[in-house]
Design an enzyme around this catalytic site. Structure first.
Site: not given
Lengths: 333, 333
Positions: B44, B172, B174, B225-226
């Site tokens: 980026h 963080v 993510m 799934w989370k």
């Protein structure tokens, strides 16, 4: 067996009152435990109830306690939970965050000295029922190793995000461990492998074998290193804002889990956008995601929170499923 | 090769000015791309630069544009990014969230019609440098299947949380996919397996083989799934607050990724707690986590953001690593 909602609630209420709660607190407390069970979160409802009674008896949970404000500025406040019942203190503080959101668009309340709030999703549903986006999280005792570590020094710190929607709120409620201890036990008892990796075996390999994971209790964070990092930051934000315990501090309390730190944020989207546009954007997105090509022919793609609503309806109609022995233990309390 | 920070920045600035940016905007834009590269987020920064130039040429990114306020109440506002350069618009709006936090304790700014903001972590560091906790996220184009689905209808929607700390901010950053497309390509070129599962193979099994994952592009969400659920909720909150596009809407734009929705939250912890207590809690926790028993004998446990600070120092001293061909392409622009 399946117990009707009202019967379960009145048992809980009777016991809370016997343990020193006044009628108003007992009614609210019983409602929160019955609601969690009714939504299918038995681990933080009926199945947890005996341990909550134990914690009241040990003096960790103080009956009839309300949170009090410590300080704050504008839309940001911190409150002391005085070791009251976790779910009542958290509900009170989410109500306060919702009040702040009606005044400032957004409200953020951090709590120190609260007990385990049981099902974090409850406060997401609460915000959504009040027309607010809810974002909240709690820290926990140390129960998971940080990424790269053997011993458990971080929490599984559940994070909740909820969006109000007329056709059904959208709610995610996720702990930072891939599975709970209870879920791993459940698979072990059934002698079944976990559907996806849940921890490390005794050779240090990532494993789906619940018996192996139980030997190490090296639980896997969601997203491996990512969930480990997110867990650390959630913990520290909750402690820094509330002035309460970090996960590290809770670990020093001697093994029991109390005096936690939590953050509750409410945002009123109608202060920025009209309801019609909001509902349209939500419905179109849900429709787009649900009409994905499913992996199995008869598969269905659910939006977050969709199945909790199904379970609630079913349990209200047919009673709440509960293990005979657990119910016997509760009714004989 | 390694290019000194100032040289890289001045190349970027030259090109931004040639593409129609005025000197002030070009200076800020060049700084953001050089900073991302310097922190080690090359994907980026320098490596993305040629595509950004292409997007300016295609007219997706408008030079010299500033965000303007649409509306709001108190600590909550929404702004229109008017398709300006993603990183400048996001920086402007995080500055606004920080201003709101100084007045209300917390500030939340939602942006619509912004371009890709490049490194989301940048706005976390920005908040932390201003003494604020930063929480922010963006939606993206559809690039990952929802859990249970074959086709890509949700975004990887990076979530950032940052905490200011005197001895080094804790940050963080993510994405909701376990790996980026670029990381999977990188492992494929090296002919190496991914360290942990990153997607599904052509038989529908979870896989660490980058070549197999590339055949399906069924990327794995963090926590299975989370992360799928969290991605959906992050997307919808950003769209509902900003009034801008959902991931579903961005998918209808014809394949290019622009006109995104973002949320930037700043919280000033010193409105609740004194700095000394805050620093003590953070330092003690970091110390506790870092002194975990490492998995390998010479292993080290890092706190979130720790390594970005190392990389920054190294790259400032020795120059920013860049692929010869990428640098040739940029300097000949």
């Amino acid at each position: 067996m399946r117990i009707p909602y009202e019967e379960m609630k009145s048992e809980f209420k009777r016991i809370f009152m016997e343990k020193g709660f006044n009628e108003e607190s007992a009614e609210q407390a019983a409602t929160s435990f019955a609601d969690n069970s009714c939504d299918g979160v038995y681990s933080h409802g009926v199945n947890r109830f005996p341990r909550v009674v134990q914690y009241i008896e040990k003096g960790y949970i103080k009956p009839n306690v309300k949170a009090t404000k410590i300080g704050g500025l504008g839309a940001l406040e911190n409150w002391d939970g005085h070791l009251g019942l976790g779910s009542l203190i958290a509900k009170q503080c989410m109500d306060r965050a919702i009040d702040l959101a009606s005044q400032y668009g957004i409200g953020c309340v951090a709590i120190k000295n609260n007990n385990h709030w049981m099902r974090g999703g409850a406060y997401g549903w609460q915000a959504a029922n009040a027309g607010c986006i809810g974002i909240c999280w709690t820290n926990t005792q140390p129960n998971m190793p940080a990424w790269g570590a053997m011993d458990r020094r971080i929490g599984n710190n559940p994070l909740i995000m909820a969006i109000p929607r007329q056709k059904g709120h959208i709610v995610v409620d996720m702990a930072m461990s891939q599975y709970s201890y209870g879920k791993i036990e459940e698979y072990k008892l059934k002698n079944k492998d976990l559907p996806v990796p849940g921890g490390f075996d005794s050779n240090g390999a990532i494993s789906t074998d619940p018996a192996e994971i139980e030997k190490t209790w090296r639980m896997l964070p969601v997203g491996f290193w990512k969930g480990s990092s997110l867990s650390i930051v959630l913990d520290l934000i909750s402690a820094v804002l509330s002035g309460g315990n970090t996960t590290a501090d809770v670990g020093k309390l001697g093994g029991d889990e109390y005096a936690l730190s939590q953050v509750l944020i409410a945002i009123d989207p109608t202060k920025l956008n009209d309801s019609e546009n909001i509902e349209k954007a939500l419905d179109e997105s849900i429709e787009y995601i649900k009409s994905s090509l499913p992996v199995s022919e008869d598969g269905e793609i659910y939006y977050p929170g969709e199945r909790a609503a199904f379970t609630r309806e079913d349990n209200l109609k047919h009673g709440i499923p509960v293990d005979d022995e657990v119910w016997r233990q509760i009714t004989s309390t």
